[in-house]
Design a protein around this motif. Structure first.
Motif, mmCIF file in Angstrom:
data_model
loop_
_atom_site.group_PDB
_atom_site.id
_atom_site.type_symbol
_atom_site.label_atom_id
_atom_site.label_comp_id
_atom_site.label_asym_id
_atom_site.label_seq_id
_atom_site.Cartn_x
_atom_site.Cartn_y
_atom_site.Cartn_z
ATOM 1 N N MET A 204 -27.287 40.577 -43.711
ATOM 2 C CA MET A 204 -28.140 39.846 -44.647
ATOM 3 C C MET A 204 -28.293 40.669 -45.919
ATOM 4 N N PRO A 205 -28.203 40.011 -47.116
ATOM 5 C CA PRO A 205 -28.321 40.765 -48.355
ATOM 6 C C PRO A 205 -29.701 41.374 -48.504
ATOM 7 N N PRO A 206 -29.801 42.496 -49.205
ATOM 8 C CA PRO A 206 -31.102 43.126 -49.422
ATOM 9 C C PRO A 206 -32.084 42.163 -50.068
ATOM 10 N N GLU A 207 -33.370 42.374 -49.785
ATOM 11 C CA GLU A 207 -34.409 41.465 -50.269
ATOM 12 C C GLU A 207 -34.374 41.285 -51.782
ATOM 13 N N LEU B 252 -22.243 21.848 -48.834
ATOM 14 C CA LEU B 252 -23.305 22.256 -47.903
ATOM 15 C C LEU B 252 -22.730 23.056 -46.738
ATOM 16 N N GLY B 253 -21.566 22.634 -46.243
ATOM 17 C CA GLY B 253 -20.918 23.383 -45.176
ATOM 18 C C GLY B 253 -20.585 24.799 -45.610
ATOM 19 N N LEU B 254 -20.127 24.950 -46.847
ATOM 20 C CA LEU B 254 -19.800 26.274 -47.370
ATOM 21 C C LEU B 254 -21.055 27.122 -47.553
ATOM 22 N N VAL B 255 -22.134 26.522 -48.046
ATOM 23 C CA VAL B 255 -23.385 27.273 -48.231
ATOM 24 C C VAL B 255 -23.924 27.743 -46.884
ATOM 25 N N ALA B 256 -23.864 26.871 -45.887
ATOM 26 C CA ALA B 256 -24.407 27.204 -44.567
ATOM 27 C C ALA B 256 -23.443 28.024 -43.721
ATOM 28 N N LEU C 131 -22.412 35.256 -48.966
ATOM 29 C CA LEU C 131 -23.720 35.853 -49.232
ATOM 30 C C LEU C 131 -24.836 34.835 -49.014
ATOM 31 N N LEU C 132 -24.627 33.613 -49.492
ATOM 32 C CA LEU C 132 -25.642 32.571 -49.334
ATOM 33 C C LEU C 132 -25.833 32.195 -47.866
ATOM 34 N N SER C 133 -24.737 32.155 -47.108
ATOM 35 C CA SER C 133 -24.858 31.775 -45.697
ATOM 36 C C SER C 133 -25.639 32.816 -44.900
ATOM 37 N N LYS C 134 -25.608 34.069 -45.356
ATOM 38 C CA LYS C 134 -26.428 35.101 -44.714
ATOM 39 C C LYS C 134 -27.881 35.019 -45.193
ATOM 40 N N ALA C 135 -28.038 34.701 -46.471
ATOM 41 C CA ALA C 135 -29.389 34.625 -47.039
ATOM 42 C C ALA C 135 -30.137 33.373 -46.601
ATOM 43 N N ILE C 136 -29.439 32.442 -45.969
ATOM 44 C CA ILE C 136 -30.065 31.171 -45.607
ATOM 45 C C ILE C 136 -31.266 31.377 -44.689
#
Length: 389
Positions: free
Chosen positions: A1-4, A36-40, A214-219
């Protein structure tokens, strides 16, 4: 997960969506499902007859992201080497071990398109299941990690075999794709002809798949509890209507809701994000309409109007960028802009007291008015602002 404190690339999915909408008129829902699939970081099922741009849309997304892309058309007699790569003859002769040379094949892909994916035979199905769900592939005596981010499974119908039900349940986003409606035929024909006969080159955005990773981890940092009660009420109502939603899907549906928030540039879910449940909860085409009607009933009517405006936003931005380079194309362009403007004004008039609707409607109208002003400049020179009746 990316840093806060790390800035999230929230503009990337929006840019990709706008590009796909411009490139494929009338395919906004399909483009949104893929994005949406790519973001998630989840898989997508596109169900529909051949010839409705499923393959072309996914290929264009992969090109824009400069991702390693793999396409395969499944059939009942397909052999593993077509999907996983040719066997290593040396390993087979010397060690009696079946090892695949996977470079350029599914275990090596970042984005994959599995045409008629539900026809995969048992010889392929087990390894396919492992790649899709675990991102791992057993190659001989070794288990290798796969870089697959998102797979799109296309088919004429949903799978019927019991052996495929577990995999079907794990494909998060499902969309039944239909031919374009008659009111979009002219736009499609213009786009098709220009792209082939006139050599029109669509300016492809240079985006990065790493932004989506990065977004899929930050979700998991997206705040969703503000819509929890509404989501639970919707689930109860759907179950009463005969929907069967596995516990796994109930939980994973939240990823689609959170992904929509990120697509809209937010890290906090709002009620309108729940509209994406229509991609997740129905298990057949009939249930899609039932789910859509229920969502519109349970979510406030202004959320419905706001969703319509947000669905229109990529179309408006794509239209504004599509101004022809010669004066001859201006009249048709102006008519399209005026039609879009009339639609937005109508939506705006239905929610005069809702600041969200008014603000977004005004933003879209400003974009269209600027496009009209530039069109007028091209024809008449600098004539100043264009006043709309």
């Amino acid at each position: 997960m990316p840093p806060e404190g790390q800035r999230l690339p929230l503009e990337t999915p929006r840019k990709l969506l706008e590009h796909l909408v411009l490139r494929f008129p009338g395919r906004e829902r399909e483009a949104k499902a893929v994005v949406l699939g790519l973001v998630a970081g989840e898989h997508v099922s596109l169900i529909g007859e051949p010839g409705v741009a499923k393959t072309a849309l996914v290929e264009e997304a992969a090109r824009a992201l400069r991702a390693k892309y793999f396409y395969v058309q499944m059939f009942e007699g397909i052999t593993p080497d077509v999907v996983f790569g040719p066997p290593n003859i040396k390993a087979l002769r010397e060690r009696g071990e079946l090892v695949f040379n996977t470079e350029g094949y599914l275990p090596d892909a970042e984005i994959a398109f599995l045409d008629e994916g539900w026809l995969a035979p048992p010889a392929v199905l087990h390894s396919l299941h492992s790649i899709l769900n675990e991102r791992r592939f057993r190659n001989g005596s070794k288990v290798v990690n796969c870089p697959l981010h998102t797979a799109i499974v296309a088919s004429n119908e949903k799978p019927k075999s019991r052996s495929l039900q577990a995999m079907w349940d794990r494909v998060l986003l499902r969309l039944w794709v239909k031919p374009l409606p008659p009111d979009l035929w002219e736009t499609y024909l213009d786009t098709y002809w220009d792209a082939h006969a006139s050599g029109v080159v669509y300016q492809r955005p240079q985006l990065k798949l790493d932004d989506f990773r990065l977004l899929s981890k930050a979700i998991w940092r997206v705040e969703w509890r503000g819509v929890k009660e509404a989501y639970v009420r919707i689930l109860h109502e759907l179950v009463k209507k005969g929907f069967w939603v596995s516990d796994r899907r109930k939980g994973r549906a939240l990823k689609a809701v959170a992904a929509n928030a990120l697509l809209e540039g937010r890290t906090i879910c709002q009620p309108e994000d729940l509209f994406v449940l229509v991609y997740v909860l129905p298990s057949d085409e009939k249930q899609v309409e039932e789910c859509q009607l229920l969502l519109e009933e349970k979510l406030d009517p202004h959320a419905k109007l706001l969703r319509r405006l947000k669905d229109l936003k990529p179309q408006v931005e794509a239209l504004a960028r599509s101004m022809p380079g010669d004066v001859g194309g201006i009249p048709e362009f102006v008519e399209k802009v005026k039609a879009a403007r009339a639609t937005i004004v109508d939506i705006q008039s239905q929610a005069m007291q809702d600041d969200r609707v008014q603000s977004l409607a005004q933003e879209l109208l400003s974009t269209l008015d600027e496009a009209l002003r530039k069109a007028a400049q091209m024809v008449l020179g600098d004539v100043g602002p264009v006043v709309q009746a």
